[in-house]
Design an enzyme around this catalytic site. Structure first.
Site, PDB file in Angstrom:
ATOM      1  N   LYS A 188       0.806  -1.225   0.000  1.00 12.79           N
ATOM      2  CA  LYS A 188       0.000   0.000   0.000  1.00 12.79           C
ATOM      3  C   LYS A 188       0.840   1.276   0.000  1.00 12.79           C
ATOM      4  O   LYS A 188       0.360   2.331  -0.391  1.00 12.79           O
ATOM      5  CB  LYS A 188      -0.969   0.007   1.176  1.00 12.79           C
ATOM      6  CG  LYS A 188      -2.106  -0.985   0.969  1.00 12.79           C
ATOM      7  CD  LYS A 188      -3.433  -0.368   1.276  1.00 12.79           C
ATOM      8  CE  LYS A 188      -4.596  -1.259   0.895  1.00 12.79           C
ATOM      9  NZ  LYS A 188      -4.527  -2.607   1.496  1.00 12.79           N
ATOM     10  N   SER A 214      -8.724   1.087   8.478  1.00 18.65           N
ATOM     11  CA  SER A 214      -8.397   0.455   9.746  1.00 18.65           C
ATOM     12  C   SER A 214      -7.040  -0.200   9.665  1.00 18.65           C
ATOM     13  O   SER A 214      -6.525  -0.716  10.630  1.00 18.65           O
ATOM     14  CB  SER A 214      -9.447  -0.608  10.071  1.00 18.65           C
ATOM     15  OG  SER A 214      -9.571  -1.479   8.980  1.00 18.65           O
ATOM     16  N   GLU A 254      -9.863 -13.712  -3.360  1.00 22.19           N
ATOM     17  CA  GLU A 254     -10.443 -13.056  -2.198  1.00 22.19           C
ATOM     18  C   GLU A 254     -10.907 -14.102  -1.189  1.00 22.19           C
ATOM     19  O   GLU A 254     -10.986 -15.288  -1.489  1.00 22.19           O
ATOM     20  CB  GLU A 254     -11.588 -12.118  -2.615  1.00 22.19           C
ATOM     21  CG  GLU A 254     -12.755 -12.817  -3.214  1.00 22.19           C
ATOM     22  CD  GLU A 254     -13.803 -11.849  -3.742  1.00 22.19           C
ATOM     23  OE1 GLU A 254     -13.742 -10.645  -3.448  1.00 22.19           O
ATOM     24  OE2 GLU A 254     -14.694 -12.322  -4.459  1.00 22.19           O
ATOM     25  N   GLY A 266     -16.172 -13.639   1.779  1.00 24.74           N
ATOM     26  CA  GLY A 266     -16.575 -12.347   1.218  1.00 24.74           C
ATOM     27  C   GLY A 266     -16.268 -12.292  -0.262  1.00 24.74           C
ATOM     28  O   GLY A 266     -15.386 -11.568  -0.690  1.00 24.74           O
ATOM     29  N   ASP A 278     -17.578 -10.954  -2.859  1.00 23.08           N
ATOM     30  CA  ASP A 278     -18.275  -9.944  -3.661  1.00 23.08           C
ATOM     31  C   ASP A 278     -17.555  -9.679  -4.983  1.00 23.08           C
ATOM     32  O   ASP A 278     -18.200  -9.423  -6.001  1.00 23.08           O
ATOM     33  CB  ASP A 278     -18.389  -8.632  -2.883  1.00 23.08           C
ATOM     34  CG  ASP A 278     -17.032  -8.062  -2.550  1.00 23.08           C
ATOM     35  OD1 ASP A 278     -16.356  -8.642  -1.681  1.00 23.08           O
ATOM     36  OD2 ASP A 278     -16.621  -7.066  -3.170  1.00 23.08           O
ATOM     37  N   SER A 327       1.133  -9.877  -0.468  1.00 21.42           N
ATOM     38  CA  SER A 327       0.806  -8.449  -0.422  1.00 21.42           C
ATOM     39  C   SER A 327       1.237  -7.738   0.854  1.00 21.42           C
ATOM     40  O   SER A 327       1.387  -6.514   0.855  1.00 21.42           O
ATOM     41  CB  SER A 327      -0.690  -8.250  -0.648  1.00 21.42           C
ATOM     42  OG  SER A 327      -1.441  -9.056   0.233  1.00 21.42           O
TER      43      SER A 327
END
Ligand SMILES: *Cc1c(COP(=O)(O)O)cnc(C)c1O
Length: 320
Positions: free
Chosen positions: A54, A79, A205, A209, A211, A305
């Site tokens: 990130k 968070s 993923e 979850g 999605d 990651s």
């Protein structure tokens, strides 16, 4: 119409990151190669500054600020790793940073974010709409909002990890990328389409979850409740407009991994490769081992990651 980021944006980001982000190592493991019958290349973003990829997107976005934006400052909500990435990048560039974090975020993450010099505003995630609250504060104080994934400079910055991997090892047959809101996957896909056009790019993923998988397969962004999974970096409720558009166009499919498979991969990285990898960072390798892909004889890239998991938690997960 959205103006989507391009591979040129990824190369521009790579130039901005030069000398600021680490060029993280690519590691191999004979055990992994033997298990999969493949040549596996691990891009180790757990060794990136602040412990996750990130930093790339945050630093790229902040270094594109105008003088006026720099002076006023940046605001964001997170968070986890994005908060620390913005706080560190802002400190390096001399930009004031304000970060909204949930009251129940891990104290170590709140401390780390404050430690980089950011002003942290805590909020109750069960009572407040953090995105609305952030927008309001941004407007009141004239701050520029940099969201965690749905932003062209963030996506372009995240794509520099896959660019480095492909520049270093050459073309790949398969690339496996952890997926939350899709910044890392979209950026990786831009790099792969340019540098290794035949490479099959998969997002991975948490099973709890999926999605992203539903969105990819149905062609419209699907929203879900915050999923219960140990992969706290991928507890997103939906993809973004930009990330979804790039993923739909440039990614081959979205796969899932269960929490048990993530723990197995954490153990593998710890015992065999002597690396501390956070649960979300294990998504790619977990899918390589369990998602039923035909990998025999192939050249497989796996993006690890991030590595931000405290040791007590690491121990609990491995002994459960
Ligand atoms: C944020 C994060 C992800 C997911 O990235 P997106 O760009 O939101 O898809 C994956 N792994 C780690 C360690 C993260 O911090």
């Amino acid at each position: 119409m959205l103006t989507l980021p391009t591979y040129q944006d990824v190369t521009a980001a790579a130039a901005r990151l030069q000398g600021h982000a680490h060029r993280t190592p690519v590691w191999r493991s004979r055990t992994a190669d033997e298990r999969l019958g493949a040549s596996v290349f691990f891009k180790c973003e757990n060794f990136q500054r602040m412990g996750a990829f990130k930093f790339r997107g945050a630093f790229n976005a902040l270094s594109s600020f105008s003088a006026a934006q720099r002076q006023a400052g940046v605001i964001s909500f997170s968070s986890g790793n994005h908060a620390q990435a913005i706080a560190l990048s802002a400190r390096l560039l001399g930009i004031p940073a304000t970060i909204l974090m949930p009251l129940d975020a891990p104290p170590s993450k709140i401390e780390a974010t404050r430690g980089y010099g950011a002003e942290v505003i805590l909020f109750d995630r069960y009572k407040c709409d953090r995105e609305a609250m952030t927008r309001e504060l941004a407007e009141q104080r004239g701050l520029t909002l940099i969201p965690p994934y749905d932003h062209t400079d963030v996506i372009a910055g995240q794509g520099t990890a896959a660019k480095e991997l492909l520049d270093e090892v050459g073309a790949l047959d398969v690339l496996l990328v952890p997926l939350g809101g899709g910044g890392l996957l979209a950026g990786s896909a831009l790099a792969a389409r340019a540098l290794s056009p035949e490479c099959q790019v998969y997002g991975v993923e948490p099973l709890a979850g999926n999605d992203g998988q539903q969105s990819f397969r149905s062609g419209a962004i699907v929203h879900i409740e915050t999923p219960h999974t140990i992969a706290d970096g991928a507890q997103t409720q939906h993809l973004g407009q930009y990330t979804f558009a790039v993923i739909r166009r440039d990614v081959n499919d979205v796969l899932t991994a269960s929490d048990a498979q993530l723990v197995e991969a954490m153990r593998f990285f710890g015992e065999r490769m002597k690396m501390l990898v956070e649960p979300t960072g294990c998504l790619g390798f977990a899918a390589a081992c369990h998602a039923g892909l035909q990998l025999a004889g192939k050249r497989v890239g796996v993006i690890i990651s991030g590595g931000n998991v405290d040791l007590r938690r690491f121990g609990e997960l491995l002994s459960a």
